[in-house]
Design a protein around this motif. Structure first.
Motif, short mmCIF file in Angstrom:
data_model
loop_
_atom_site.label_atom_id
_atom_site.label_comp_id
_atom_site.label_asym_id
_atom_site.label_seq_id
_atom_site.Cartn_x
_atom_site.Cartn_y
_atom_site.Cartn_z
N LEU B 18 -28.90 -24.10 -15.91
CA LEU B 18 -27.38 -23.67 -15.94
C LEU B 18 -27.19 -22.34 -15.88
CD1 LEU B 18 -25.96 -26.59 -18.45
CD2 LEU B 18 -26.33 -26.60 -15.72
N GLN B 22 -25.43 -20.21 -12.61
CA GLN B 22 -24.30 -19.68 -13.01
C GLN B 22 -24.55 -18.24 -12.56
OE1 GLN B 22 -21.08 -20.07 -14.16
NE2 GLN B 22 -20.62 -18.02 -13.50
N THR B 321 -25.70 -27.01 -24.64
CA THR B 321 -26.15 -25.82 -23.82
C THR B 321 -25.12 -25.40 -22.67
OG1 THR B 321 -27.07 -27.80 -22.53
CG2 THR B 321 -28.46 -26.43 -23.23
N LEU B 322 -24.12 -26.09 -22.43
CA LEU B 322 -22.86 -25.83 -21.62
C LEU B 322 -22.18 -24.81 -22.33
CD1 LEU B 322 -22.23 -26.79 -18.76
CD2 LEU B 322 -20.69 -28.30 -19.60
N ILE B 352 -20.66 -27.08 -14.42
CA ILE B 352 -20.28 -28.23 -15.08
C ILE B 352 -20.64 -29.37 -14.34
CG2 ILE B 352 -18.21 -29.31 -16.12
CD1 ILE B 352 -16.84 -26.52 -16.08
N ALA B 355 -24.33 -30.04 -14.94
CA ALA B 355 -24.40 -30.39 -16.13
C ALA B 355 -24.15 -31.93 -16.40
CB ALA B 355 -23.75 -29.64 -17.36
#
Lengths: 213, 377
Positions: B18, B22, B321-322, B352, B355
């Motif tokens: 993730l 990003q 984790t998000l 997101i 995820a």
């Protein structure tokens, strides 16, 4: 529901035992409401026969047919749906969850497809004299008590067929009578067929047909 | 034990993946649009690389080369510069006393940023309009004119200037008057209408002129790593300064992609560990599970019930984790980028979405695995 046997014979029993049998290599239909007594000495395949009917073993020739469908074609889902609603069983080796309490053992079956309310469990346990054991772990019960637990468990679901494999081997005569009465009442209530396999003719059983294995 | 390794591995893997996504998005939005653009496009001239080894070869672009350049998805359009095959001598008047051999080029008009109405020429016209690079004007004004005591020109006043153009070829000589009509920020050359160059080549030297040696491309993003890769593969040359960010970007993207691949690997490894754990767990309770199946519980119901136990674990891993990624991104935006509005302080919706996808994937894999193991009982 109907169970039909078509030339059913185990692959592991000698030919001469099979030829003299009223069950093996015969075409038999079990009709609703019948009370069948299967009689056979030990070692002649009683338990195997019950297991064949219940779909637990496949080492046979011929067919066991549920409602026109040979059970050899069933997958696990189809078996579970029959076992949940139409075919109940008391195993010779009982097969209880020994770590769980008696009540948990009964509830685990009842909750799957409830036929009775929870209070009926207690009434049945009282009737068969094991009410005081309900909250005890199953492994602390004697074999005779465990046999009665297995019988009560088998009566918690709807069924068209009740398979009993030497269900009273460790019960005294008085308890046999009580258990047999309860079983017959429950079967009559459901208009179900009983198939009871035992070493000799079972006392107190109002069988309509006796077959020698 | 393997359960905890599985949890930790999955968390690290998801975090890494993730974060990388990003970062990839950040890099893309930070290193974009760094060159001034008038109409949303970058215009870049490309030439063939001239090296010591290939010096004697031709460095012109064939029609096939140009067609291939135009075909690339990251190139919006392209046009060759055509140049004069005849000799041109320019002579200034009294205000600008000089004589010099010059070159003139022409390109499709859509590629020129400043086109005044006077920028046309047809056979018989004596005045040839010329667009010169604004860099040339600046060089003249700042480096050439002061030393020679010549007048300096504004962009407007230079248009009043007329220069004599003597064109010469095998078919004779003709004089024209060159008039600078505009300056261009985009094109570093002397540009005249295409009609003049084509006519001149035909008229003076009976040819279509030399094959083009320079192609102007129009692209949405001069820093597109794909463009740079293409230029490099074809051994073309491009202005390094204009594409510097693109080079940095492709290196950073490669690093981030490598890290993301590592994250994916960790996730896979964690899932393998989970599968071992599940097998162990199911093997341990094999008898009970078999008994449940025997008394009428269906394998599909059991697998749903068993795998549902794991849903909270997976959900918490992904959510935690998000949240960490969101915190890291915010910290980067706040402390490193000083709240610059080039970056949003919030994580990108794609992160997101990934995820959520990972969550669905791990729950799905878990369910299928349990189901498979139960059917095998």
């Amino acid at each position: 529901m109907q169970i039909r046997l078509q030339q059913l014979a185990p692959t592991f029993i000698e030919e001469e035992k099979i030829s003299g049998s009223q069950v093996w290599k015969n075409d038999i239909v079990f009709l609703p409401g019948e009370k069948i007594q299967i009689v056979a000495p030990s070692g002649s395949g009683k338990t195997s026969f019950i297991h064949f009917l219940y779909g637990m073993r496949t080492d046979y020739t011929g067919e066991v047919i549920y409602d026109d469908q040979p059970i050899s074609s069933f997958d696990a889902e189809e078996f579970s749906s029959y076992r949940k609603q139409k075919v109940s069983i008391v195993f010779q080796d009982l097969r209880l969850f020994t770590e769980q309490t008696v009540l948990q053992n009964l509830e685990i079956k009842r909750q799957l497809e409830p036929y009775h309310t929870e209070s009926r469990i207690e009434a049945m346990a009282r009737r068969l004299g094991i009410a005081s054991k309900l909250n005890k772990p199953c492994k602390t019960c004697s074999y005779g008590e465990q046999q009665r637990i297995a019988i009560i468990r088998s009566l918690q679901q709807p069924f068209d067929f009740l398979l009993l494999d030497e269900p009273f081997s460790h019960l005294d005569d008085a308890n046999r009578k009580l258990a047999m009465q309860l079983i017959e009442e429950e079967a009559d209530q459901r208009k179900a067929t009983i198939i009871l396999a035992d070493l000799k003719t079972t006392d107190h059983y109002n069988s309509t047909k006796t077959l020698n294995l | 034990m393997s359960k905890w390794f599985g949890y930790v591995g999955l968390s690290i893997g998801v975090l890494l993946l993730l974060c990388c996504i990003q970062m990839y998005i950040n890099i893309n939005s930070l290193l974009k649009n760094k060159n001034p653009k008038k109409d949303g496009f970058d215009y870049l001239p490309i030439t063939k690389m001239i090296t010591d080894e290939n010096m004697p070869n031709s460095h012109s672009f064939t029609d096939a080369d140009i067609a291939e350049i135009k075909k690339q998805p990251f190139i919006d359009d392209a046009a060759p510069f055509i140049s004069n095959g005849f000799v041109i001598k320019a002579t200034g008047g009294t205000t600008l006393p000089f004589t010099s051999d010059v070159f003139l080029e022409a390109i499709n008009e859509k590629f020129i940023d400043t086109i005044p109405p006077a920028f046309t020429w047809k056979e018989g016209d004596n005045i040839v309009p010329v667009i010169i690079s604004s860099d040339y004007l600046e060089l003249y004004n700042t480096a050439f004119a002061p030393g020679r005591d010549l007048p300096q020109f504004s962009e407007k006043s230079i248009t009043a200037l007329l220069v004599r153009l003597d064109c010469e070829g095998v078919n004779g000589t003709e004089s024209f008057r060159g008039n600078i009509v505009a300056t261009s920020d985009r094109i570093n050359s002397f540009i005249v209408p295409e009609s003049f160059i084509k006519w001149g080549n035909r008229h003076f030297v009976n040819s279509n002129g030399p094959a083009p040696n320079k192609v102007l491309i129009r692209t949405k993003d001069a820093n597109d790593p794909q463009l740079l890769k293409f230029i490099q593969e074809k051994n073309y040359r491009i202005n390094k300064d204009k594409t510097l960010f693109g080079r940095i970007k492709s290196v950073l993207q490669a690093i981030v992609s490598g890290l993301a691949a590592f994250g994916v690997l960790m996730i896979l490894l964690a899932l393998v560990l989970f599968s071992f754990y599940l097998q162990l767990m199911i093997a341990r309770s094999k008898e009970n599970l078999q008994l449940l199946l025997m008394i009428g519980y269906s394998p599909s119901w059991l697998s749903k019930t068993v795998s549902r136990k794991w849903i909270p674990v997976y959900v918490s891993i992904i959510v935690v984790t998000l949240v960490i990624v969101a915190g890291l991104h915010w910290a980067f935006q706040h402390f490193v980028m000083k709240d610059s509005n080039e970056l949003s302080p919030f994580i990108h919706p794609i992160v997101i979405a990934v995820a959520a996808l990972l969550l669905i994937l791990s729950i799905g894999i878990n369910y299928r695995l349990v189901r498979k193991l139960l059917y095998r009982l």
